[in-house]
Design a protein around this motif. Structure first.
Motif, PDB file in Angstrom:
ATOM      1  N   LEU A  38       0.850  -1.187   0.000  1.00 30.81           N
ATOM      2  CA  LEU A  38       0.000   0.000   0.000  1.00 30.81           C
ATOM      3  C   LEU A  38       0.885   1.235   0.000  1.00 30.81           C
ATOM      4  O   LEU A  38       2.058   1.153   0.347  1.00 30.81           O
ATOM      5  N   PRO A  39       0.316   2.382  -0.377  1.00 31.51           N
ATOM      6  CA  PRO A  39       1.074   3.613  -0.146  1.00 31.51           C
ATOM      7  C   PRO A  39       1.155   3.834   1.360  1.00 31.51           C
ATOM      8  O   PRO A  39       0.593   3.052   2.129  1.00 31.51           O
ATOM      9  N   ARG A  40       1.819   4.860   1.809  1.00 29.68           N
ATOM     10  CA  ARG A  40       1.906   5.072   3.247  1.00 29.68           C
ATOM     11  C   ARG A  40       0.505   5.436   3.770  1.00 29.68           C
ATOM     12  O   ARG A  40       0.009   6.514   3.493  1.00 29.68           O
ATOM     13  N   VAL A  41      -0.135   4.498   4.443  1.00 29.78           N
ATOM     14  CA  VAL A  41      -1.467   4.751   4.998  1.00 29.78           C
ATOM     15  C   VAL A  41      -1.416   4.841   6.518  1.00 29.78           C
ATOM     16  O   VAL A  41      -2.311   5.396   7.147  1.00 29.78           O
ATOM     17  N   VAL A  42      -0.365   4.263   7.107  1.00 29.32           N
ATOM     18  CA  VAL A  42      -0.154   4.355   8.551  1.00 29.32           C
ATOM     19  C   VAL A  42       1.236   4.944   8.727  1.00 29.32           C
ATOM     20  O   VAL A  42       2.221   4.352   8.293  1.00 29.32           O
ATOM     21  N   ARG A  43       1.300   6.115   9.318  1.00 22.08           N
ATOM     22  CA  ARG A  43       2.575   6.828   9.357  1.00 22.08           C
ATOM     23  C   ARG A  43       3.472   6.366  10.493  1.00 22.08           C
ATOM     24  O   ARG A  43       4.672   6.341  10.374  1.00 22.08           O
ATOM     25  N   ARG A  44       2.857   6.068  11.622  1.00 18.10           N
ATOM     26  CA  ARG A  44       3.636   5.721  12.812  1.00 18.10           C
ATOM     27  C   ARG A  44       3.383   4.281  13.183  1.00 18.10           C
ATOM     28  O   ARG A  44       2.667   3.557  12.502  1.00 18.10           O
ATOM     29  N   LYS A  45       3.946   3.911  14.316  1.00 19.36           N
ATOM     30  CA  LYS A  45       3.541   2.647  14.905  1.00 19.36           C
ATOM     31  C   LYS A  45       2.333   2.990  15.769  1.00 19.36           C
ATOM     32  O   LYS A  45       2.419   3.809  16.690  1.00 19.36           O
ATOM     33  N   VAL A  46       1.193   2.409  15.456  1.00 16.03           N
ATOM     34  CA  VAL A  46      -0.043   2.759  16.149  1.00 16.03           C
ATOM     35  C   VAL A  46      -0.566   1.535  16.887  1.00 16.03           C
ATOM     36  O   VAL A  46      -0.665   0.452  16.304  1.00 16.03           O
ATOM     37  N   TYR A  47      -0.840   1.711  18.156  1.00 15.55           N
ATOM     38  CA  TYR A  47      -1.401   0.573  18.866  1.00 15.55           C
ATOM     39  C   TYR A  47      -2.388   1.003  19.936  1.00 15.55           C
ATOM     40  O   TYR A  47      -2.437   2.163  20.347  1.00 15.55           O
ATOM     41  N   ALA A  48      -3.193   0.038  20.365  1.00 14.02           N
ATOM     42  CA  ALA A  48      -4.223   0.307  21.359  1.00 14.02           C
ATOM     43  C   ALA A  48      -3.623   0.202  22.753  1.00 14.02           C
ATOM     44  O   ALA A  48      -2.673  -0.533  22.987  1.00 14.02           O
TER      45      ALA A  48
END
Lengths: 375, 106
Positions: free
Chosen positions: A225-235
């Motif tokens: 995919l193109p960059r759709v999540v920029r960071r490390k994202v977590y709950a």
């Protein structure tokens, strides 16, 4: 990765180093991870101190190693769905701040400035600019190459792959004299056990008890995919899962993009031994949780999955340093899911012990004999 | 001459009526049972995707669903293997640029 870092810093200190791996480079846990270099998920304490030191060392290494290791100082974003979760995150971040972690509260209405594809209606989160990522297999390989290149002059680095260690050689006083492998004996005054999840086996060869256990995790990989999540994202519940001692399955969404395109979705934890059986139930939960964080992922295809075994020690701290039960034996294993991140500090400490230099931090919490047992 | 004979002729097949599909806005004719890749080839079209890095042209390579080189955007869905997807009346095929998900970029 931990072994590569030990070799790198030891060779830099002028020592002769032989790296023995029963498989290929990054063929164990390193190649099965996401390459997280995190401070955000760590409670104040010895592991966080190790992580903060490693964060600085990784930044230096990223300048010394080629861009192909995909070092990205992307930052982490921990999100909470409700106010209770937000309050817990705030308390956690406050304590981390006092330990030297940079944190920034992000209100719910500002989350989409950081991550435009995040779900609507989240209460808010915390941004951790020090979190970073590498491609772990490439990073380990290039660290070893750099270790060999800098091992000029007195120092020398040898790499012996596909060679299993079958015994630890000892002298008359029980001190280490080297290792026995499938191809013969190798004499050395020091042996570093950097066998990761298999660290307990190597310890057993030296007749010492070190209860490293495998903690299985799956990663789900999407199509490029193109960059759709920029960071490390977590709950927010990820932190509690990491700290848990339960053997039962735990999953909490950890989502991140990669320079190559695919989005990586973790993280599951369960202690089921070295069982590699694909678990559809785990994958289903990972996919559902990731889609709750990033609804656009529902229309994206997962193309593969991989599993690995984190080297788990019961108190969630690694074993780093000399083993008082066997002179000459050092351990550098048991980093659980944080080994890529914690590798440079571990390597620096091991090299410091071998050369008698002053250590950058107190390693007493990591003493390898803390679990008692045989000898 | 042998090279003028199509596989349909060789086996004495009597295909049902042809139908229309479109490729990048151009109208093409396809036969029932043809894959999208076969229909494109029949129209002399050999490339319908560009690579993610370098934008090089790609089309069918293995033709049996293994190599993933023939990916196309079919009816707005990217990453469909043209060699496996049967052509249907009214299908809209468009050249896939790279990963085909440019719209998701942030």
């Amino acid at each position: 990765m931990v072994g590569a870092a030990c070799a790198y810093y030891a060779a830099r200190s002028g020592l002769h180093v032989t790296v023995i791996d029963r498989g290929p480079v990054a063929g164990g846990t390193t190649g099965a991870g996401e390459g997280n270099l995190l401070v955000s998920d760590k409670e104040p304490g010895p592991e966080l101190d190790l992580a903060l030191l490693s964060t600085r060392l990784w930044r230096t290494l990223s300048g010394a190693l080629p861009p192909r290791i995909e070092y990205e100082a992307k930052g982490g974003l921990v999100v909470a769905s409700g106010e209770a979760g937000m309050a817990a995150l705030r308390d956690f971040a406050e304590r981390q701040e006092r330990a030297g972690v940079k944190t920034e509260e992000v209100t719910g209405d500002r989350l989409h400035d950081l991550e435009p594809h995040l779900a609507q209606g989240l209460a808010g989160g915390f941004h951790y600019p020090q979190d970073a990522q590498v491609q772990p297999a490439l990073a380990a390989a290039h660290l070893l190459r750099a270790a060999g290149e800098q091992a000029s002059g007195r120092a020398r680095l040898r790499l012996r792959l596909g060679e299993k260690v079958t015994g630890v050689l000892k002298g008359a006083n029980g001190e280490v004299r080297g290792v026995r492998t499938v191809s013969g004996d190798l004499h050395a005054p020091y042996v570093v056990n950097a066998a990761g999840t298999w660290g307990a086996e190597v310890a057993r060869l030296a007749d010492v008890h070190l209860p490293v256990l495998p903690r299985r995790g799956f990663v789900l990989v999407t199509e490029p995919l193109p960059r759709v999540v920029r960071r490390k994202v977590y709950a927010a519940d990820y932190v509690a899962d990491v700290a848990s001692g339960s053997a039962a399955l735990q999953t909490s969404a950890v989502v991140e993009g990669t320079p190559a395109g695919p989005v990586l979705i973790g993280a599951s934890r369960e202690r089921v031994g070295f069982d590699r059986t694909l678990s559809v139930e785990v994958l289903r939960r990972l996919a559902a949780q990731a889609t709750r964080l990033f609804p656009m992922l529902a229309d994206v295809r997962a193309i593969r999955t991989y599993a690995g075994f984190r080297p788990y020690l019961p108190d969630h701290l690694p074993a780093i340093g000399p083993d008082p039960r066997v002179p000459g034996l050092l351990h550098a294993c048991g980093h659980e899911g944080a080994g890529i991140g914690l590798a440079p500090a571990t390597g620096l400490i091991v090299a410091g012990i071998l050369t008698g230099e002053e250590l950058p931090l107190d390693i007493d919490p990591f003493r390898p004999d803390r679990f008692g047992g045989a000898r | 001459m042998a090279r003028d004979r199509s596989p349909a002729e060789l086996v004495g097949a009597a295909p049902e009526d042809p139908f229309e599909i479109s490729f990048d806005g151009r109208t093409l004719t396809a036969l029932p049972g043809q894959s999208v890749a076969a229909a494109l080839w029949s129209a002399g079209i050999l490339a319908w995707r560009t690579t993610r890095h370098g934008g090089r042209a790609r089309g069918a390579f293995c033709g049996i669903g293994q190599c993933y080189d023939c990916l196309a955007t079919i009816n707005d869905r990217p990453n469909r293997r043209a060699c496996l997807v049967p052509a249907r009346p009214g299908d809209t095929i468009t050249t896939q640029e790279g990963h085909g998900h440019a719209g998701l970029a942030v």
